[in-house]
Scaffold this motif. Sequence first.
Motif, PDB file in Angstrom:
ATOM      1  N   TRP A 197       0.798  -1.237   0.000  1.00 39.03           N
ATOM      2  CA  TRP A 197       0.000   0.000   0.000  1.00 39.03           C
ATOM      3  C   TRP A 197       0.824   1.277   0.000  1.00 39.03           C
ATOM      4  O   TRP A 197       0.277   2.354  -0.198  1.00 39.03           O
ATOM      5  CB  TRP A 197      -1.041  -0.022   1.117  1.00 39.03           C
ATOM      6  N   ARG A 243       2.487   6.650  -1.199  1.00 40.82           N
ATOM      7  CA  ARG A 243       1.560   5.861  -2.039  1.00 40.82           C
ATOM      8  C   ARG A 243       1.837   6.196  -3.495  1.00 40.82           C
ATOM      9  O   ARG A 243       1.708   7.344  -3.928  1.00 40.82           O
ATOM     10  CB  ARG A 243       0.116   6.210  -1.667  1.00 40.82           C
ATOM     11  N   THR A 291      -5.423   0.947   0.686  1.00 42.27           N
ATOM     12  CA  THR A 291      -5.300   0.368   2.034  1.00 42.27           C
ATOM     13  C   THR A 291      -6.634  -0.265   2.410  1.00 42.27           C
ATOM     14  O   THR A 291      -7.654   0.434   2.459  1.00 42.27           O
ATOM     15  CB  THR A 291      -4.996   1.480   3.063  1.00 42.27           C
ATOM     16  N   HIS A 333      -9.223  -1.668   8.077  1.00 46.75           N
ATOM     17  CA  HIS A 333      -8.612  -2.391   9.198  1.00 46.75           C
ATOM     18  C   HIS A 333      -8.626  -1.521  10.445  1.00 46.75           C
ATOM     19  O   HIS A 333      -8.806  -0.305  10.359  1.00 46.75           O
ATOM     20  CB  HIS A 333      -7.158  -2.790   8.859  1.00 46.75           C
ATOM     21  N   ASP A 346      -6.044  -0.725  13.837  1.00 47.90           N
ATOM     22  CA  ASP A 346      -4.631  -0.899  14.181  1.00 47.90           C
ATOM     23  C   ASP A 346      -4.446  -1.803  15.405  1.00 47.90           C
ATOM     24  O   ASP A 346      -3.434  -2.464  15.540  1.00 47.90           O
ATOM     25  CB  ASP A 346      -3.968   0.454  14.476  1.00 47.90           C
ATOM     26  N   ASN A 356      -2.610   7.561  16.605  1.00 45.42           N
ATOM     27  CA  ASN A 356      -1.875   7.616  15.333  1.00 45.42           C
ATOM     28  C   ASN A 356      -2.134   8.978  14.689  1.00 45.42           C
ATOM     29  O   ASN A 356      -3.289   9.367  14.499  1.00 45.42           O
ATOM     30  CB  ASN A 356      -2.401   6.476  14.450  1.00 45.42           C
ATOM     31  N   TRP A 379      -1.537  10.994  11.206  1.00 44.08           N
ATOM     32  CA  TRP A 379      -1.215  10.798   9.773  1.00 44.08           C
ATOM     33  C   TRP A 379      -1.117  12.205   9.180  1.00 44.08           C
ATOM     34  O   TRP A 379      -2.123  12.905   9.051  1.00 44.08           O
ATOM     35  CB  TRP A 379      -2.328   9.988   9.132  1.00 44.08           C
ATOM     36  N   HIS A 408      -6.279   9.001  14.630  1.00 49.67           N
ATOM     37  CA  HIS A 408      -7.263   7.951  14.896  1.00 49.67           C
ATOM     38  C   HIS A 408      -6.798   7.064  16.025  1.00 49.67           C
ATOM     39  O   HIS A 408      -5.613   7.002  16.338  1.00 49.67           O
ATOM     40  CB  HIS A 408      -7.611   7.152  13.630  1.00 49.67           C
ATOM     41  N   HIS A 461     -10.363   2.048   9.429  1.00 50.81           N
ATOM     42  CA  HIS A 461     -10.018   3.062   8.416  1.00 50.81           C
ATOM     43  C   HIS A 461      -9.501   2.384   7.158  1.00 50.81           C
ATOM     44  O   HIS A 461      -9.135   1.198   7.177  1.00 50.81           O
ATOM     45  CB  HIS A 461      -8.995   4.073   8.971  1.00 50.81           C
ATOM     46  N   ALA A 486      -7.932   3.570   2.824  1.00 50.31           N
ATOM     47  CA  ALA A 486      -7.562   4.662   1.910  1.00 50.31           C
ATOM     48  C   ALA A 486      -7.647   4.118   0.489  1.00 50.31           C
ATOM     49  O   ALA A 486      -7.272   2.964   0.227  1.00 50.31           O
ATOM     50  CB  ALA A 486      -6.158   5.174   2.209  1.00 50.31           C
ATOM     51  N   ARG A 536       1.568  10.234  -3.207  1.00 48.29           N
ATOM     52  CA  ARG A 536       0.932  10.729  -1.978  1.00 48.29           C
ATOM     53  C   ARG A 536       1.921  10.503  -0.845  1.00 48.29           C
ATOM     54  O   ARG A 536       2.236   9.372  -0.497  1.00 48.29           O
ATOM     55  CB  ARG A 536      -0.353   9.921  -1.713  1.00 48.29           C
ATOM     56  N   ILE A 552       3.666   9.242   9.284  1.00 49.89           N
ATOM     57  CA  ILE A 552       2.748   8.586  10.218  1.00 49.89           C
ATOM     58  C   ILE A 552       3.517   8.347  11.511  1.00 49.89           C
ATOM     59  O   ILE A 552       4.587   7.726  11.506  1.00 49.89           O
ATOM     60  CB  ILE A 552       2.240   7.245   9.630  1.00 49.89           C
TER      61      ILE A 552
HETATM   62  O1  LIG Z   1      -1.587   5.536   4.617  1.00 44.99           O
HETATM   63  C1  LIG Z   1      -2.462   4.695   4.490  1.00 44.99           C
HETATM   64  O2  LIG Z   1      -3.092   4.532   3.442  1.00 44.99           O
HETATM   65  C2  LIG Z   1      -2.828   3.799   5.641  1.00 44.99           C
HETATM   66  C3  LIG Z   1      -2.231   4.218   6.926  1.00 44.99           C
HETATM   67  C4  LIG Z   1      -2.765   3.455   8.096  1.00 44.99           C
HETATM   68  O3  LIG Z   1      -3.460   2.489   7.985  1.00 44.99           O
HETATM   69  C5  LIG Z   1      -2.412   3.916   9.430  1.00 44.99           C
HETATM   70  O4  LIG Z   1      -1.661   4.899   9.560  1.00 44.99           O
HETATM   71  O5  LIG Z   1      -2.890   3.305  10.417  1.00 44.99           O
END
Ligand SMILES: O=C(O)CCC(=O)C(=O)O
Length: 290
Positions: free
Chosen positions: A69, A117, A130, A133, A135, A148, A150, A217, A223, A225, A234, A238
């Motif tokens: 991903w 990405r 993505t 899911h 975490d 988290n 992002w 989150h 979540h 993507a 992209r 993170i």
């Molecule tokens: O960047 C993404 O597409 C996924 C990131 C993700 O799942 C996360 O940071 O928990």
Amino acid sequence: MRPTLQSTPLVREITDPEVEAYRRDGWACLRGLISPELAGQLLEQAKQVMGPEGKDHTLRPGIDPQLEWSTQYHYPAFEGMPLFGELGRSEEIGRAAQRLIGRRVGVRYYRDLIACRQPAASGGAGSRPTPPHQDYPSRIFDRMGYVNFWIALNEVPPERGSMQFLTGSHQEGPLGWDSKDRPAAEQLQLLDVYPELLERHEWSEPLHLRPGDATCHSMLTVHRAGANTTGEQRWSYITMYLPEDVRYVGNHDVANLIVGNPFHVTGDRKGIEPGSTFDHPHFPLVVPGF
Ligand SMILES: O=C(O)CCC(=O)C(=O)O
């Protein structure tokens, strides 16, 4: 020459409405969490180590996983990479996490990564969406509190694959392994297993993030993507935090299967015994309790 930070403060304060949204919805959008200038500096630094298109970094065995991903560079803050080290282990980001955690305990840095990405049309490594899911289920903690952040390093309109959150899904509890990093046949198809989630919760609209905008989150928020259908990468940073008193539950074998788990890196538990806190230089306290 070592780049220096131009931005003070590094991270703005989290507002009451953002804390309320995070607690209610399991996620929040944090516009301008860092300045666009700092995001631009981080992006330049990221390109130094991953190449202008995020494809040139040679994966370090046991550290950077090969994932579908995004192409990734792991642990820049832990390694003390310029700018990432200052931001990812800053007191300011620790305070932001502490506000969201909503407790008086100190906050530890847990792990961080630069994620790029690739455009879907490339069909290559790091170009897949993505999957939905949480975490948490792959993690190794005895309690809640993981946060988290992002952070967008370049402009991330929906078509570049911005994140979406199943709003309120953090109330559902753990739903099964975060297996997005496992071979396709082993991945949990979360919404096939729990189709009723879509009757109870709605996907947030894909966000349009500008450099320096962020989302946060919790560990139980579902979540995903989408694909990057643009011609440009992209880029995101993170970075993740834990309450100081979180204890390791001792699932070493499971922990070792999960890419991105710090114990996965070498299989080395860093002397952290089941039942003990993450009191180790790998997980420094970035902000004390109060
Ligand atoms: O960047 C993404 O597409 C996924 C990131 C993700 O799942 C996360 O940071 O928990």
